[in-house]
Scaffold this motif. Structure first.
Motif, PDB file in Angstrom:
ATOM      1  N   ARG A  11      -2.576   0.375  -3.913  1.00 20.39           N
ATOM      2  CA  ARG A  11      -3.043  -0.507  -4.977  1.00 20.39           C
ATOM      3  C   ARG A  11      -4.293  -1.217  -4.481  1.00 20.39           C
ATOM      4  O   ARG A  11      -4.300  -1.780  -3.390  1.00 20.39           O
ATOM      5  CB  ARG A  11      -1.959  -1.520  -5.338  1.00 20.39           C
ATOM      6  N   ARG A  12      -5.344  -1.165  -5.281  1.00 24.54           N
ATOM      7  CA  ARG A  12      -6.622  -1.704  -4.852  1.00 24.54           C
ATOM      8  C   ARG A  12      -6.475  -3.170  -4.469  1.00 24.54           C
ATOM      9  O   ARG A  12      -5.836  -3.946  -5.160  1.00 24.54           O
ATOM     10  CB  ARG A  12      -7.652  -1.550  -5.973  1.00 24.54           C
ATOM     11  N   GLY A  13      -7.067  -3.498  -3.332  1.00 22.80           N
ATOM     12  CA  GLY A  13      -7.020  -4.874  -2.856  1.00 22.80           C
ATOM     13  C   GLY A  13      -5.917  -5.147  -1.858  1.00 22.80           C
ATOM     14  O   GLY A  13      -5.921  -6.199  -1.212  1.00 22.80           O
ATOM     15  N   GLU A  14      -4.952  -4.224  -1.691  1.00 20.57           N
ATOM     16  CA  GLU A  14      -3.938  -4.423  -0.660  1.00 20.57           C
ATOM     17  C   GLU A  14      -4.618  -4.388   0.709  1.00 20.57           C
ATOM     18  O   GLU A  14      -5.510  -3.571   0.946  1.00 20.57           O
ATOM     19  CB  GLU A  14      -2.850  -3.358  -0.747  1.00 20.57           C
ATOM     20  N   THR A  15      -4.170  -5.271   1.605  1.00 21.11           N
ATOM     21  CA  THR A  15      -4.879  -5.500   2.860  1.00 21.11           C
ATOM     22  C   THR A  15      -4.201  -4.812   4.031  1.00 21.11           C
ATOM     23  O   THR A  15      -2.969  -4.799   4.134  1.00 21.11           O
ATOM     24  CB  THR A  15      -4.966  -7.020   3.138  1.00 21.11           C
ATOM     25  N   ILE A  16      -5.021  -4.270   4.930  1.00 17.95           N
ATOM     26  CA  ILE A  16      -4.554  -3.736   6.209  1.00 17.95           C
ATOM     27  C   ILE A  16      -5.260  -4.521   7.305  1.00 17.95           C
ATOM     28  O   ILE A  16      -6.492  -4.557   7.368  1.00 17.95           O
ATOM     29  CB  ILE A  16      -4.846  -2.236   6.330  1.00 17.95           C
ATOM     30  N   THR A  37      -8.080  -2.689   1.483  1.00 16.11           N
ATOM     31  CA  THR A  37      -9.073  -3.549   2.098  1.00 16.11           C
ATOM     32  C   THR A  37      -8.727  -3.703   3.565  1.00 16.11           C
ATOM     33  O   THR A  37      -7.644  -4.193   3.907  1.00 16.11           O
ATOM     34  CB  THR A  37      -9.091  -4.933   1.429  1.00 16.11           C
ATOM     35  N   VAL A  38      -9.615  -3.242   4.448  1.00 20.05           N
ATOM     36  CA  VAL A  38      -9.386  -3.326   5.884  1.00 20.05           C
ATOM     37  C   VAL A  38     -10.008  -4.615   6.405  1.00 20.05           C
ATOM     38  O   VAL A  38     -11.212  -4.847   6.228  1.00 20.05           O
ATOM     39  CB  VAL A  38      -9.974  -2.105   6.615  1.00 20.05           C
ATOM     40  N   ARG A  39      -9.176  -5.450   7.030  1.00 19.63           N
ATOM     41  CA  ARG A  39      -9.673  -6.714   7.592  1.00 19.63           C
ATOM     42  C   ARG A  39      -9.469  -6.686   9.103  1.00 19.63           C
ATOM     43  O   ARG A  39      -8.339  -6.588   9.582  1.00 19.63           O
ATOM     44  CB  ARG A  39      -8.935  -7.907   6.986  1.00 19.63           C
ATOM     45  N   ARG A  40     -10.541  -6.757   9.854  1.00 19.76           N
ATOM     46  CA  ARG A  40     -10.473  -6.661  11.311  1.00 19.76           C
ATOM     47  C   ARG A  40     -10.706  -8.021  11.946  1.00 19.76           C
ATOM     48  O   ARG A  40     -11.623  -8.751  11.568  1.00 19.76           O
ATOM     49  CB  ARG A  40     -11.514  -5.664  11.829  1.00 19.76           C
ATOM     50  N   LEU A  41      -9.863  -8.363  12.929  1.00 15.25           N
ATOM     51  CA  LEU A  41     -10.049  -9.590  13.689  1.00 15.25           C
ATOM     52  C   LEU A  41     -10.852  -9.273  14.945  1.00 15.25           C
ATOM     53  O   LEU A  41     -10.452  -8.413  15.741  1.00 15.25           O
ATOM     54  CB  LEU A  41      -8.699 -10.194  14.090  1.00 15.25           C
ATOM     55  N   GLY A  56       0.013 -11.351   3.156  1.00 18.69           N
ATOM     56  CA  GLY A  56      -0.444 -10.418   2.130  1.00 18.69           C
ATOM     57  C   GLY A  56      -0.760  -9.027   2.636  1.00 18.69           C
ATOM     58  O   GLY A  56      -1.030  -8.125   1.829  1.00 18.69           O
ATOM     59  N   ALA A  57      -0.728  -8.818   3.956  1.00 13.73           N
ATOM     60  CA  ALA A  57      -1.049  -7.493   4.497  1.00 13.73           C
ATOM     61  C   ALA A  57       0.127  -6.541   4.309  1.00 13.73           C
ATOM     62  O   ALA A  57       1.285  -6.918   4.503  1.00 13.73           O
ATOM     63  CB  ALA A  57      -1.399  -7.591   5.973  1.00 13.73           C
ATOM     64  N   VAL A 320       3.631   5.963   6.084  1.00 10.26           N
ATOM     65  CA  VAL A 320       4.626   4.948   5.730  1.00 10.26           C
ATOM     66  C   VAL A 320       4.337   4.368   4.356  1.00 10.26           C
ATOM     67  O   VAL A 320       5.244   4.190   3.532  1.00 10.26           O
ATOM     68  CB  VAL A 320       4.676   3.837   6.803  1.00 10.26           C
ATOM     69  N   LEU A 321       3.069   4.062   4.084  1.00 11.90           N
ATOM     70  CA  LEU A 321       2.735   3.463   2.798  1.00 11.90           C
ATOM     71  C   LEU A 321       2.905   4.445   1.642  1.00 11.90           C
ATOM     72  O   LEU A 321       3.205   4.044   0.512  1.00 11.90           O
ATOM     73  CB  LEU A 321       1.298   2.937   2.815  1.00 11.90           C
ATOM     74  N   THR A 322       2.744   5.734   1.917  1.00 12.61           N
ATOM     75  CA  THR A 322       2.812   6.732   0.857  1.00 12.61           C
ATOM     76  C   THR A 322       4.205   7.346   0.718  1.00 12.61           C
ATOM     77  O   THR A 322       4.718   7.505  -0.388  1.00 12.61           O
ATOM     78  CB  THR A 322       1.781   7.854   1.094  1.00 12.61           C
ATOM     79  N   TYR A 323       4.823   7.675   1.861  1.00 14.18           N
ATOM     80  CA  TYR A 323       6.088   8.425   1.835  1.00 14.18           C
ATOM     81  C   TYR A 323       7.285   7.628   2.341  1.00 14.18           C
ATOM     82  O   TYR A 323       8.419   8.108   2.270  1.00 14.18           O
ATOM     83  CB  TYR A 323       5.963   9.717   2.660  1.00 14.18           C
ATOM     84  N   GLY A 324       7.034   6.443   2.900  1.00 17.24           N
ATOM     85  CA  GLY A 324       8.143   5.595   3.317  1.00 17.24           C
ATOM     86  C   GLY A 324       8.552   5.732   4.762  1.00 17.24           C
ATOM     87  O   GLY A 324       9.375   4.951   5.245  1.00 17.24           O
ATOM     88  N   SER A 325       8.022   6.718   5.495  1.00 16.29           N
ATOM     89  CA  SER A 325       8.384   6.886   6.905  1.00 16.29           C
ATOM     90  C   SER A 325       7.308   7.698   7.614  1.00 16.29           C
ATOM     91  O   SER A 325       6.392   8.230   6.977  1.00 16.29           O
ATOM     92  CB  SER A 325       9.749   7.575   7.039  1.00 16.29           C
ATOM     93  N   ASP A 326       7.459   7.799   8.954  1.00 21.60           N
ATOM     94  CA  ASP A 326       6.486   8.539   9.760  1.00 21.60           C
ATOM     95  C   ASP A 326       7.198   9.121  10.970  1.00 21.60           C
ATOM     96  O   ASP A 326       8.171   8.555  11.479  1.00 21.60           O
ATOM     97  CB  ASP A 326       5.353   7.611  10.213  1.00 21.60           C
TER      98      ASP A 326
END
Length: 350
Positions: A11-16, A37-41, A56-57, A320-326
């Motif tokens: 979903r657009r705007g979801e943060t990683i 949206t990728v947010r890097r520290l 919210g990530a 994980v975000l698409t299929y629920g596991s890895d």
């Protein structure tokens, strides 16, 4: 508590959230193309800052030295679905038990750093065996007699504590590249490797007694913390070289100090060192600084290794975000067995 986003299309705007240095940001573009949206520290966050940044990530690519504690994960549980750790030593950086309880996937990047860490460790073995740092800048070595001459690797016996993927690769390089006599200790014997590489298994204390150079290559866990203790070090030969390119805490610092006082440890190599609050570590540096070769946790930080780890972590986040596991999940949270969808299998086979 709000329901977390379900597995499926981004979903657009979801943060990683991304932490750590040395990351090629172009490798994160697949996530951005999917609408995240990728947010890097740019710097290592303390717990309070990490809690704020994770709000919210939906995913957290853990590439730094910070601790993802139970408290931090609990504060993020409404949205956070996956922590993708760069490397395999996640135990000391992510509270996996808390993540399991909160149904947050934790993934690692097995195999990505094997060659880099093994090559670095062998380089440090060579570095320590020839005592190269003490001769840097000197035009003449100043040896007083034959006893001061370094020994060739093939004349040394090297013991390896931990014969996982990296320990095995170190053994392969030493045996096939330098014909070094190698023995090892591992929780379970690896008899096929013993035959293939012509190496021998010894109990830990006997390995310490048997080795000229003792290499530590086990992850830091509750069971391995201070694994190299006074009982091990007192069995070492005088002048033993200790090479620890795993985590510092696997070696008890007070036992190491006593071992150096007694002359059992002639030189100690660390990739990453104890924290500034360790009194034993302060004494080691103050009294035996010339007998310590310390680097700042750089063994796995080659460009190629970092790129492999980031690519693998990005795939884990996508899965994980698409299929629920890895396939690289490390926890024990209930989840369906991971299987690549048919279209991914077809793409990989091209």
């Amino acid at each position: 508590m709000k329901p977390r986003p379900a597995a499926g299309a981004a979903r657009r705007g979801e943060t990683i959230l991304v932490t750590g240095t040395g990351i090629d940001l172009t490798l994160l573009e697949p996530l951005e193309r999917q609408g995240y949206t990728v947010r890097r520290l740019p710097s290592m966050p303390d717990e309070d800052k990490l809690i704020r940044e994770m709000q919210g990530a939906v995913a957290y690519l853990h590439g730094g030295e910070e601790r993802a504690t139970a408290s931090a994960l609990e504060e993020a549980q409404e949205t956070l679905r996956v922590v993708a750790f760069l490397g395999v030593g996640y135990e000391n950086f992510v509270d996996v038990a808390a993540a399991d309880r909160l149904d947050i996937a934790v993934t690692s990047t097995p195999g990505a750093a094997t060659d880099a860490v093994a090559a670095f460790t062998v380089a440090q073995i060579i570095n320590a065996n020839w005592r190269i740092p003490q001769y840097l800048g000197n035009h003449f070595p100043g040896w007083q007699g034959p006893k001061e001459l370094p020994r060739e690797l093939a004349a040394r016996t090297i013991g390896i504590v931990g014969l996982g993927a990296i320990g095995t690769r170190i053994a392969e390089i030493l045996r096939r590249g330098f014909d070094v006599p190698v023995a090892y200790y591992n929780r379970t014997r690896k008899e096929a490797l013993e035959r293939e590489l012509k190496i021998s298994f010894l109990p830990l204390h006997e390995l310490a007694e048997h080795s000229d150079i003792l290499v530590v290559m086990v992850p830091e866990t509750e069971k391995t913390r201070s694994m190299i203790d006074a009982g091990v070090i007192t069995r070492m030969r005088p002048g033993t070289v200790l090479v620890n390119t795993a985590r510092p805490a696997v070696v008890d610092p007070m036992a190491l100090y006593d071992g150096m006082v007694e002359g059992r440890v002639g030189l100690a190599v660390f990739d990453g060192f104890y924290g500034p609050d360790s009194r034993a570590a302060a004494r080691l540096l103050a009294e035996f600084g010339q007998q310590l070769l310390v680097t700042g946790h750089i063994a796995s930080h080659t460009r190629e290794t970092m790129d492999r780890m980031v690519r693998q972590a990005v795939r884990s986040i996508e899965n994980v975000l698409t299929y629920g596991s890895d396939e690289h999940e490390v926890g024990s949270r209930p989840r369906p067995r991971f299987r690549y969808p048919e279209e991914k299998i077809r793409h990989a086979e091209r």
